[in-house]
Each structure stands twice: as C-alpha cells, then as structure tokens.
Design a protein around this motif. Structure first.
Motif, PDB file in Angstrom:
ATOM      1  N   GLY A 192      22.824  22.649  19.076  1.00  0.00           N
ATOM      2  CA  GLY A 192      22.284  23.264  17.871  1.00  0.00           C
ATOM      3  C   GLY A 192      23.167  23.045  16.663  1.00  0.00           C
ATOM      4  N   PRO A 199      15.519  24.480  17.856  1.00  0.00           N
ATOM      5  CA  PRO A 199      15.463  25.086  16.523  1.00  0.00           C
ATOM      6  C   PRO A 199      16.121  26.465  16.473  1.00  0.00           C
ATOM      7  CG  PRO A 199      13.368  24.062  17.034  1.00  0.00           C
ATOM      8  CD  PRO A 199      14.172  24.024  18.301  1.00  0.00           C
ATOM      9  N   ARG A 213      22.629  19.726  15.055  1.00  0.00           N
ATOM     10  CA  ARG A 213      21.416  19.694  14.219  1.00  0.00           C
ATOM     11  C   ARG A 213      21.638  20.479  12.928  1.00  0.00           C
ATOM     12  NH1 ARG A 213      15.089  20.708  15.763  1.00  0.00           N
ATOM     13  NH2 ARG A 213      15.426  18.632  16.638  1.00  0.00           N
ATOM     14  N   ALA A 214      22.344  21.601  13.007  1.00  0.00           N
ATOM     15  CA  ALA A 214      22.555  22.443  11.827  1.00  0.00           C
ATOM     16  C   ALA A 214      23.489  21.799  10.811  1.00  0.00           C
ATOM     17  CB  ALA A 214      23.105  23.798  12.257  1.00  0.00           C
ATOM     18  N   ASP A 243      15.352  27.505  22.304  1.00  0.00           N
ATOM     19  CA  ASP A 243      15.039  26.093  22.107  1.00  0.00           C
ATOM     20  C   ASP A 243      16.002  25.558  21.052  1.00  0.00           C
ATOM     21  OD1 ASP A 243      14.046  27.084  19.651  1.00  0.00           O
ATOM     22  OD2 ASP A 243      11.986  27.164  20.428  1.00  0.00           O
ATOM     23  N   ALA A 264      19.867  25.965  16.588  1.00  0.00           N
ATOM     24  CA  ALA A 264      20.370  25.461  15.309  1.00  0.00           C
ATOM     25  C   ALA A 264      20.459  26.582  14.279  1.00  0.00           C
ATOM     26  CB  ALA A 264      19.469  24.337  14.802  1.00  0.00           C
ATOM     27  N   THR A 265      19.514  27.510  14.317  1.00  0.00           N
ATOM     28  CA  THR A 265      19.552  28.658  13.399  1.00  0.00           C
ATOM     29  C   THR A 265      20.777  29.526  13.659  1.00  0.00           C
ATOM     30  OG1 THR A 265      17.136  28.687  13.192  1.00  0.00           O
ATOM     31  CG2 THR A 265      18.305  30.727  12.663  1.00  0.00           C
TER      32      THR A 265
END
Length: 318
Positions: free
Chosen positions: A18, A301, A21-22, A299, A304-305
């Motif tokens: 994550g 997303p 991605r972030a 998941d 990543a949050t």
C-alpha cells in the motif's frame, strides 16, 4: 521523499504494498526483522525477509500471506519419508530454492545483507530490503513452568509460534544475540537519511521490538519523526498471536497499551482503528498524536489509504 520502514512479515509486507501505491515516487528502505530466522535441514530460513520480498515481487501465496504462490511439497514428503525433522515447519519446493541459494551465499562468506541483495535481484521488490543485522539474532521464548527460572524450558520462537501455536504461556521473550549484534550496513544511514520512519502493523514484541533491540537502531529511530500503525484493533490482533507475545512482556492487548509501550520517546504519531478512537484520550499516550481511521487492510486501495494517512501524519509532525 525518503521513507524507512521497520518491518516484520505478513502485515508489514501488505502495508508496504500500500505504501508503494500511496507514495510511488518515494525512496523506500525496509529494515527487516531477522529474529524469526532459523536453520532447518541445514538451510538458513529468513521468514520475514522472504515474505516482504515475495509479496512485493509478486510471488506470494495471497491466501495465507506467506510462502510461494503455486507451491508444491514434494521435498517435504521425501523428507518425511526419511523421518527427517522438524516436521512442524512447512517449506515448499519453490521456497527451498531461496533457502538453498541463501545458504550457499552465506557458506561462501557473504553476509546476510549481501545475500538478500542477490535474492532481491530476481524479485525486484521496488524497495531496498535490508536485514536489521548481519550478525545472528534469534528470538527465543522462555516457557512458563517451574518456579525455578533456571529450570524453565527455552525454545526458538518458531517452535513456540508454529508448533505450539503460542498456546503454551511464555514467561519471557528474548532476542538472543541482539545485544552483541551490529546494524547491517546501510541500516543506520537509512534511518538517519529518512524524512519519516514508519512502523507498520507488525508484532510490537517479536518484529519491531526485535529490530529495536539491536544497539543503535532505537536511538536512531528516536531522533526521527516516526509514526506507527496499530496492529491491535478492538482489543485483538489483526492477525497472528501478538496477544500472547504482549502478555509475555506484561503489556495489555490494546491499541493504547501498544502505543504506550513504544512511548513518546520513540513514536510521534499513532494510527488506531475507528473503533479504538477513545485511545486518543488515554493519558498514557500523552505526547503522541493519535489519529483514528479504518485500519483493516481489506484490499490494496484500503491499504494505500492507511499508508497515506501515516505519511501525512508524519509530514504534519515534522
């Protein structure tokens, strides 16, 4: 941005996915726990390093979070036919290849950090993966038992965790060899150069705690802006048996207690799940900025949050 992450196994590996991605442009260095390492069948096995490497390199068994995808177990069956032991630790055929090459490199005189670099050339995890130390460190568990501490049985962490399922109470957990170990090359430099240091939702005792037990690492981390993500949600571990580890060192299984265990001298910010948002009012966390948000890594997303929230809080606190 330069980010340094202290990492255990499954939870840390998923968090790192994550984080990539972030912060796609960030330079990420991962300092992996080697206290779980064990020698099996003459091969050096590094579970946490391999879990990070496989996960970020696309080779992990997604269902269990460790081991190789599409694994087979012919070697295991053949070893069992010989009556070879131990029979409680599962290694797959593909996984054996990693341990064979690592052991060849170590046997040729290469340090663990160099062997890890060689293995990562195949997997291209997109981060710099460093073992916490090239020196041997093993987490041992002192089992609760006889009143005389000198007669208590001591087992490798893996035996307690995998064979015993952490069901036998532990009187203590010891990072054997940590006091004499030195940080691996690049570890202290990565911490000192980092814009932020992150603790993912890893086991605070046998993952993050073991890394911090290597002399010099805790002091280096304490000098940086550091944000941790709670591995405890609603009074229970997100995965694994971290509660048994916390009990062994006398720490309550709660987001507040784990944050206080790290303490304001080590972490500046602490992310907890929404259901633990009252943690922010706990006087034991005075001096630590606490933020609440959904922490289940359901998941990519969602993960990543969480990673973005940890970064944002760290940048806010710098």
């Amino acid at each position: 941005m330069r980010i340094t992450v202290l990492a255990g196994g499954v939870g840390a590996a998923r968090f790192l996915r994550g984080l990539k991605r972030a912060a796609p442009g960030a330079e990420i260095t991962v300092i992996g726990n080697t206290g779980d390492d064990i020698t099996l069948f003459g091969l050096r096995v590094c579970p946490d390093l391999d879990t990070v490497m496989y996960t970020l390199g696309g080779g992990i068994n997604e269902d269990q979070g460790w081991g190789r995808a599409g694994e087979t177990f012919s070697i295991r069956a053949e070893l069992a036919a010989y009556g070879a032991s131990p029979d409680w630790f599962t290694l797959g055929d593909r996984d054996f290849a990693t341990h064979i090459l690592r052991s060849q490199l170590l046997g040729a005189g290469q340090p663990l950090s160099a062997a890890t670099e060689v293995l990562c050339r195949r997997w291209q995890p997109g981060v710099r993966l460093l073992p916490m130390s090239d020196d041997p460190v093993e987490t041992h568990v002192v089992l609760a038992g006889p009143e005389d501490p000198g007669k208590r049985r001591v087992v490798h962490f893996q035996e307690w965790w995998v064979r015993m399922h952490a069901e036998t109470p532990a009187a203590d957990i010891v990072a054997s060899g940590a006091a004499q170990a030195r940080p691996a090359p690049g570890v202290l430099d990565a911490i000192e150069a980092a814009d932020v240091v992150l603790f993912p939702p890893s086991n605070p005792v046998v993952s993050i705690g073991t890394i911090l037990a290597v002399p010099g690492i805790r002091t280096a981390v304490a000098a940086k802006t550091t944000v941790g993500v709670s591995p405890i949600i609603g009074g229970a571990p997100v995965r694994g048996m971290a509660d048994a580890c916390l009990a062994a060192i006398g720490v309550e299984t709660s987001a507040a207690a784990v944050g206080a265990h790290y303490g304001p001298g080590l972490i500046d910010g602490w992310l907890v799940d929404d259901q633990d948002k009252a943690t922010g009012d706990d006087p034991a966390l005075a001096g630590i900025e606490v933020r609440a948000l959904p922490l289940y890594m359901r998941d990519l997303p969602a993960t990543a949050t969480i990673a973005r929230a940890a970064l944002d809080l760290a940048l806010e606190l710098r």
